[in-house]
Design an enzyme around this catalytic site. Structure first.
Site, mmCIF file in Angstrom:
data_model
loop_
_atom_site.group_PDB
_atom_site.id
_atom_site.type_symbol
_atom_site.label_atom_id
_atom_site.label_comp_id
_atom_site.label_asym_id
_atom_site.label_seq_id
_atom_site.Cartn_x
_atom_site.Cartn_y
_atom_site.Cartn_z
ATOM 1 N N LYS A 8 -1.395 0.839 -25.303
ATOM 2 C CA LYS A 8 -1.767 0.772 -26.724
ATOM 3 C C LYS A 8 -0.490 0.932 -27.563
ATOM 4 C CE LYS A 8 -6.557 2.236 -25.985
ATOM 5 N NZ LYS A 8 -6.736 2.917 -24.696
ATOM 6 N N ARG A 45 -1.123 -2.414 -18.700
ATOM 7 C CA ARG A 45 -2.427 -1.752 -18.711
ATOM 8 C C ARG A 45 -2.444 -0.643 -17.670
ATOM 9 N NH1 ARG A 45 -5.808 -4.200 -21.673
ATOM 10 N NH2 ARG A 45 -7.754 -3.046 -21.869
ATOM 11 N N THR A 87 -3.408 6.194 -22.045
ATOM 12 C CA THR A 87 -3.208 4.860 -21.494
ATOM 13 C C THR A 87 -1.763 4.486 -21.790
ATOM 14 O OG1 THR A 87 -4.006 3.894 -23.549
ATOM 15 C CG2 THR A 87 -5.593 4.059 -21.740
ATOM 16 N N GLU A 105 -0.518 4.783 -0.597
ATOM 17 C CA GLU A 105 -1.295 6.008 -0.841
ATOM 18 C C GLU A 105 -0.409 7.227 -0.656
ATOM 19 O OE1 GLU A 105 -2.665 3.408 0.614
ATOM 20 O OE2 GLU A 105 -4.859 3.460 0.490
ATOM 21 N N TYR A 118 0.853 -1.194 0.000
ATOM 22 C CA TYR A 118 0.000 0.000 0.000
ATOM 23 C C TYR A 118 0.884 1.237 0.000
ATOM 24 C CZ TYR A 118 -4.827 -1.377 0.073
ATOM 25 O OH TYR A 118 -6.065 -1.816 -0.297
ATOM 26 N N ASP A 133 -6.596 13.713 -25.035
ATOM 27 C CA ASP A 133 -6.503 12.304 -24.655
ATOM 28 C C ASP A 133 -5.760 11.593 -25.788
ATOM 29 O OD1 ASP A 133 -6.905 9.602 -24.293
ATOM 30 O OD2 ASP A 133 -8.988 9.785 -23.659
HETATM 31 N N1 DSN Z 1 -11.322 0.370 -25.471
HETATM 32 C C1 DSN Z 1 -10.378 1.281 -26.050
HETATM 33 C C2 DSN Z 1 -10.255 1.094 -27.515
HETATM 34 O O1 DSN Z 1 -10.438 -0.010 -27.984
HETATM 35 O O2 DSN Z 1 -9.947 2.039 -28.225
HETATM 36 C C3 DSN Z 1 -10.666 2.689 -25.722
HETATM 37 O O3 DSN Z 1 -10.820 2.812 -24.370
#
Ligand code: DSN
Length: 417
Positions: free
Chosen positions: A228, A234, A225, A55, A53, A199
């Site tokens: 990707k 993730r 994120t 925080e 933990y 974003d």
């Molecule tokens: N689920 C993601 C995507 O496939 O683009 C976006 O959050």
């Protein structure tokens, strides 16, 4: 507590994990938001920092024993700063949605107006969709693409901003194949006194190596994120300026999250280190080259691409002229071992469960080493599947070709049973 291996204590979970390894190895992963994280990233995620933990933030935690997790969080933050030339970074968001939520909570009050890209035009649920917290807690308005060019309609962005006077304009997309002009968004936000949030979840890897314009220095807040095009574990992150440090830190913790996932933050640090290496730029260049070839080949087969092509890692196919729905296409392709997702297209007339579009991307294929020659083969395989989506035997034959192709580009050999 005895050290019993997973295989012994829970063979069902063990088996399912290995079946997923086999699926990822033996199929063409073309879901534009997916990728294969490196061995180092996978290893870094599976560690005991998940027990801890922590925080708070490095050197200011609410629990003792944080000296080692502090090391990885500091490394992660410093590396993001170098990667994106950023001033302030928060690597604690568990996901992109939580990064977005934290930005809204840091700068807006419930009921404030936000202006984001329409979901069916390529935007994201958390950019103001009525089915997401962003559309229920905030008064949301949207802009979309031009009917002719199918690229962002800046007259519409301007006019909507003038009408609704948003407190925040949101730019970024999940299914937009073209480069985004952050300068133009900055001008509009500035004119109407709105915050600008970018974003970059989909394009972060491209932005990191200057293959897509960067919103740093233009947007007040940048979210992403990490799994990707960035090819990490993730998770999410926020980039901003010192001015917003306090409010963003508080919005993440204690605002919307408790203990950060320190094992994931360790893996994020590894991902950012990899992204700073010269090979990462070469990888992103190949992602783009592959997407261009794939788009050109699909066009030769008569596919109608939204906006006519791609500037980034993804392609959105309008299947209407082929007499297929996105669902039909997704289902048939999966039977052939090709994973892509049904997706709404601009001015969509079908439901989100059916759709008229198919979204495909090249990040994962490129990670396993595929290049232009393979893209040509894959475009032909997609054409064959979508020409006869009900021909079960034909789909099985294509499945065999896909398996053979995948064998030539092995991945995750270290995960052999
Ligand atoms: N689920 C993601 C995507 O496939 O683009 C976006 O959050």
């Amino acid at each position: 507590m005895k050290d019993i291996p997973l295989e012994k204590i829970d063979p069902e979970v063990f088996e399912a994990i290995h079946q997923e390894v086999d699926r990822e190895r033996s199929s063409l992963v073309m879901i534009a938001s997916e990728n294969y994280a490196s061995r180092a990233v996978i290893e870094a995620q599976a560690n005991v920092m998940s027990n801890k933990y922590a925080e708070g933030y490095p050197d200011k935690r609410y629990y003792g024993g944080c000296e080692y997790v502090d090391i990885v969080e500091k490394l992660a933050r410093e590396r993001v700063k170098r990667l994106f030339k950023a001033e302030y970074v928060n690597v604690q968001p568990h996901s992109g949605s939580q990064a977005n939520m934290a930005v809204y909570f840091s700068a807006l009050k419930p009921g404030d107006t936000i202006l984001g890209m329409d979901l069916t035009h390529g935007g994201h649920l958390t950019h103001g969709s009525p089915v997401s917290f962003s559309g229920t807690l905030f008064h949301s308005a949207s802009y979309g693409v031009n009917r002719e060019t199918q690229t962002i309609d800046f007259d519409q962005v301007y006019n909507r901003a003038k009408t609704v006077r948003p407190k925040m304009i949101i730019v970024g997309a999940s299914a937009y194949p073209r480069a985004i002009d952050f300068d133009r968004f900055q001008e509009i936000a500035h004119e109407f006194g709105a915050f600008l949030m970018a974003d970059i979840a989909h394009i972060a890897g491209l932005v990191a190596v200057d293959l897509h314009p960067s919103p740093v220095g233009k947007a007040d807040f940048i979210t992403s994120t990490t799994h990707k095009t960035l090819r990490g574990p993730r998770g999410g992150l926020i980039i901003s300026t010192e001015e917003h440090r306090q409010s963003l830190n508080k919005a993440i913790f204690p605002g919307i999250q408790g203990g950060p996932f320190m094992h994931i933050i360790a893996a994020k640090a590894v991902c950012f280190k990899e992204a700073l290496m010269p090979e990462f730029k070469e990888y992103q260049q190949q992602v783009l080259a592959n997407a261009k070839v794939l788009a050109d080949e699909l066009k030769k087969f008569g596919f109608n691409l939204v906006s006519g092509g791609t500037d980034n890692h993804l392609i959105l196919i309008n299947l209407t002229s082929k007499g297929l729905t996105g669902l039909d296409a997704e289902t048939a392709l999966a039977k052939a071992g090709i994973y892509a997702n049904k997706n709404t297209i601009p001015f969509e007339e079908k439901s989100a469960q059916i759709t008229s579009g198919l979204r495909i991307g090249t990040p994962a294929l490129t990670t396993r080493g595929m290049k232009e020659a393979e893209m040509k083969i894959i475009a032909e395989l997609i054409q064959k599947v979508l020409h006869s989506p009900d021909d079960e035997r034909g789909l099985q034959n294509i499945r065999s070709t896909v398996s053979e192709l995948c064998r030539q580009f092995p991945i995750y050999e270290f995960l052999n049973r």
